[in-house]
Design a protein around this motif. Sequence first.
Motif, PDB file in Angstrom:
ATOM      1  N   GLU A  84     -18.056 -20.579  47.545  1.00  0.00           N
ATOM      2  CA  GLU A  84     -18.734 -21.380  48.717  1.00  0.00           C
ATOM      3  C   GLU A  84     -20.231 -22.253  48.623  1.00  0.00           C
ATOM      4  O   GLU A  84     -20.332 -23.331  48.891  1.00  0.00           O
ATOM      5  CB  GLU A  84     -18.117 -20.277  50.198  1.00  0.00           C
ATOM      6  CG  GLU A  84     -18.723 -21.028  51.043  1.00  0.00           C
ATOM      7  CD  GLU A  84     -17.606 -22.523  51.790  1.00  0.00           C
ATOM      8  OE1 GLU A  84     -18.331 -23.315  52.441  1.00  0.00           O
ATOM      9  OE2 GLU A  84     -16.587 -22.153  51.141  1.00  0.00           O
ATOM     10  N   LEU A  85     -21.082 -20.810  48.652  1.00  0.00           N
ATOM     11  CA  LEU A  85     -22.576 -21.758  48.630  1.00  0.00           C
ATOM     12  C   LEU A  85     -22.567 -22.792  48.052  1.00  0.00           C
ATOM     13  O   LEU A  85     -23.028 -24.287  47.976  1.00  0.00           O
ATOM     14  CB  LEU A  85     -23.424 -20.783  48.300  1.00  0.00           C
ATOM     15  CG  LEU A  85     -23.353 -19.641  49.676  1.00  0.00           C
ATOM     16  CD1 LEU A  85     -24.170 -18.442  49.471  1.00  0.00           C
ATOM     17  CD2 LEU A  85     -24.086 -20.155  51.121  1.00  0.00           C
ATOM     18  N   ASP A  99     -23.823 -27.937  56.539  1.00  0.00           N
ATOM     19  CA  ASP A  99     -24.011 -25.998  55.002  1.00  0.00           C
ATOM     20  C   ASP A  99     -25.020 -27.035  54.732  1.00  0.00           C
ATOM     21  O   ASP A  99     -24.508 -25.848  53.436  1.00  0.00           O
ATOM     22  CB  ASP A  99     -22.233 -25.953  55.058  1.00  0.00           C
ATOM     23  CG  ASP A  99     -21.395 -25.742  55.867  1.00  0.00           C
ATOM     24  OD1 ASP A  99     -21.705 -25.307  57.570  1.00  0.00           O
ATOM     25  OD2 ASP A  99     -20.140 -26.094  56.011  1.00  0.00           O
ATOM     26  N   HIS A 116     -22.206 -26.043  47.937  1.00  0.00           N
ATOM     27  CA  HIS A 116     -22.836 -27.429  48.978  1.00  0.00           C
ATOM     28  C   HIS A 116     -24.193 -27.191  48.263  1.00  0.00           C
ATOM     29  O   HIS A 116     -24.774 -28.346  48.893  1.00  0.00           O
ATOM     30  CB  HIS A 116     -23.133 -26.799  50.475  1.00  0.00           C
ATOM     31  CG  HIS A 116     -21.738 -26.970  51.307  1.00  0.00           C
ATOM     32  ND1 HIS A 116     -20.926 -26.977  51.902  1.00  0.00           N
ATOM     33  CD2 HIS A 116     -20.344 -25.712  51.251  1.00  0.00           C
ATOM     34  CE1 HIS A 116     -20.050 -26.646  52.217  1.00  0.00           C
ATOM     35  NE2 HIS A 116     -20.089 -25.698  52.139  1.00  0.00           N
ATOM     36  N   GLU A 139     -17.855 -16.042  47.917  1.00  0.00           N
ATOM     37  CA  GLU A 139     -19.742 -15.961  48.613  1.00  0.00           C
ATOM     38  C   GLU A 139     -19.658 -16.896  47.460  1.00  0.00           C
ATOM     39  O   GLU A 139     -21.057 -18.394  48.582  1.00  0.00           O
ATOM     40  CB  GLU A 139     -20.659 -15.428  49.274  1.00  0.00           C
ATOM     41  CG  GLU A 139     -21.593 -15.286  49.929  1.00  0.00           C
ATOM     42  CD  GLU A 139     -23.003 -14.548  49.908  1.00  0.00           C
ATOM     43  OE1 GLU A 139     -23.582 -14.739  51.142  1.00  0.00           O
ATOM     44  OE2 GLU A 139     -22.483 -13.113  49.284  1.00  0.00           O
ATOM     45  N   LEU A 140     -20.794 -17.239  46.666  1.00  0.00           N
ATOM     46  CA  LEU A 140     -21.229 -17.538  45.830  1.00  0.00           C
ATOM     47  C   LEU A 140     -20.630 -18.736  45.462  1.00  0.00           C
ATOM     48  O   LEU A 140     -21.608 -20.597  45.271  1.00  0.00           O
ATOM     49  CB  LEU A 140     -21.508 -17.096  44.570  1.00  0.00           C
ATOM     50  CG  LEU A 140     -22.970 -17.493  43.824  1.00  0.00           C
ATOM     51  CD1 LEU A 140     -23.860 -17.202  44.482  1.00  0.00           C
ATOM     52  CD2 LEU A 140     -22.982 -16.349  41.877  1.00  0.00           C
ATOM     53  N   GLY A 185     -25.501 -21.171  40.348  1.00  0.00           N
ATOM     54  CA  GLY A 185     -25.372 -19.826  41.155  1.00  0.00           C
ATOM     55  C   GLY A 185     -26.247 -18.967  40.948  1.00  0.00           C
ATOM     56  O   GLY A 185     -25.751 -18.193  41.520  1.00  0.00           O
ATOM     57  N   PRO A 239     -29.432 -21.710  49.853  1.00  0.00           N
ATOM     58  CA  PRO A 239     -28.974 -20.563  49.999  1.00  0.00           C
ATOM     59  C   PRO A 239     -28.174 -19.427  49.362  1.00  0.00           C
ATOM     60  O   PRO A 239     -27.926 -18.999  49.465  1.00  0.00           O
ATOM     61  CB  PRO A 239     -27.670 -22.149  50.709  1.00  0.00           C
ATOM     62  CG  PRO A 239     -28.286 -23.022  51.054  1.00  0.00           C
ATOM     63  CD  PRO A 239     -29.197 -23.091  50.477  1.00  0.00           C
ATOM     64  N   VAL A 240     -28.119 -20.621  47.697  1.00  0.00           N
ATOM     65  CA  VAL A 240     -27.693 -19.483  46.330  1.00  0.00           C
ATOM     66  C   VAL A 240     -29.187 -18.533  46.689  1.00  0.00           C
ATOM     67  O   VAL A 240     -28.829 -17.292  46.279  1.00  0.00           O
ATOM     68  CB  VAL A 240     -26.998 -20.507  45.555  1.00  0.00           C
ATOM     69  CG1 VAL A 240     -26.782 -19.141  44.530  1.00  0.00           C
ATOM     70  CG2 VAL A 240     -26.503 -21.430  46.169  1.00  0.00           C
ATOM     71  N   ARG A 269     -31.489 -17.756  48.900  1.00  0.00           N
ATOM     72  CA  ARG A 269     -31.210 -16.667  49.754  1.00  0.00           C
ATOM     73  C   ARG A 269     -30.092 -15.830  49.793  1.00  0.00           C
ATOM     74  O   ARG A 269     -30.914 -14.319  50.148  1.00  0.00           O
ATOM     75  CB  ARG A 269     -31.412 -17.395  51.176  1.00  0.00           C
ATOM     76  CG  ARG A 269     -31.257 -16.554  52.885  1.00  0.00           C
ATOM     77  CD  ARG A 269     -30.905 -17.634  53.640  1.00  0.00           C
ATOM     78  NE  ARG A 269     -29.857 -18.073  53.003  1.00  0.00           N
ATOM     79  CZ  ARG A 269     -29.533 -19.395  54.239  1.00  0.00           C
ATOM     80  NH1 ARG A 269     -30.367 -19.326  54.973  1.00  0.00           N
ATOM     81  NH2 ARG A 269     -28.723 -20.128  54.101  1.00  0.00           N
ATOM     82  N   ALA A 270     -29.189 -16.239  49.462  1.00  0.00           N
ATOM     83  CA  ALA A 270     -27.603 -15.109  48.718  1.00  0.00           C
ATOM     84  C   ALA A 270     -28.061 -14.285  47.717  1.00  0.00           C
ATOM     85  O   ALA A 270     -27.208 -12.347  48.505  1.00  0.00           O
ATOM     86  CB  ALA A 270     -26.229 -16.059  48.587  1.00  0.00           C
TER      87      ALA A 270
END
Length: 344
Positions: free
Chosen positions: A139-140, A163, A143, A136-137, A261, A117-118, A120-121
């Motif tokens: 939060e990702l 998540d 997980h 956002e970073l 991240g 997910p990181v 992808r962000a």
Amino acid sequence: MKRAFAPLLLLTLLLTSCGSQAGPEPVSATEPVTGTVFAMDTVMDFTIYGEETLLAAAESRIHALEAKLSVTEESSEIYAINHNGSGHVSADTADLLDQALALCGQTGGALDLSIYPVVRAWGFTTGDYGVPETEELAELLAHVDYTKIDFDRKQSAVTLPPDMEIDLGSVAKGYTGDQILSLLREADVTSALLNLGGNVQALGSKPDGSPWRIGVQNPLGDGYIGVLEVTDQAVITSGGYERYFVEDGETYWHIIDPATGAPTHSGLISVTIIGGSGLMCDGLSTALFVMGLEDAAQFWRETGNFEAVFVTEDGQITITEGLTDRFSLADESPFDEVAVLYQE
């Protein structure tokens, strides 16, 4: 978070030999069959000294693996797990996941399957590049932790925390190369060369008995930095130059540090791993890039089951001592010195 295209290029024409061999001789042993397939978002080339039917068999095996391992294909096993939070997987996926999680642990999380997910962000999986917001970073990243992947090997069952999403792309091409080589060995092939989007894997030596010669791309520009001679080994490179974007004058590349991240800035710009397992070389090329030269050197000293070529931001090539008689600078190399890491 892996490579896009060809960090390794083949330098030499494939040589042939008419020499006799003990035991059964592979069909078409002195003339290769060649083929190309597009899979796993990259071009794959094969040179096989054996039956032409093996090309179709290899292509079929690759597409079958891609159908199970793709993180974006809705019918894949990995996609189902990411969207359902759990699921059972096939023997192939279970085997790959088992080995990949072991490698995550061995590298202390420098390789982490849950970083998807990181990545992808940052846009590296979609092409929609951009720097994520700090919130956002954070939060990702909360997980990202491969140790929380619940994998029951006996039941081939996977359960993820809420998540979390996983991606096996950092090791999938290496594993695929291993599987194709196994297929070829079962067909009594003793000489072949696979280039899976830059992941080069050699079966045996050239038919004349000489080693395969593989060029390592110059991460600072065109051409090669050197040439590796290998027999029955994989040669796999990770480099920041392979996929990146520039925003506000800052360059961001696709190799993400699971601890931050953010794109890795470890002082390395290229890491090439040479070893007997494509999966291992694939994963370690990323993990050691994240570690940086000092920690990567210590990891090599403690592990001892692979060799490596490191290129640093300040223009230094460093090789492990097992390559001293198998690595040479290319004529067009911008480097004129090679440092050697020794076991202590």
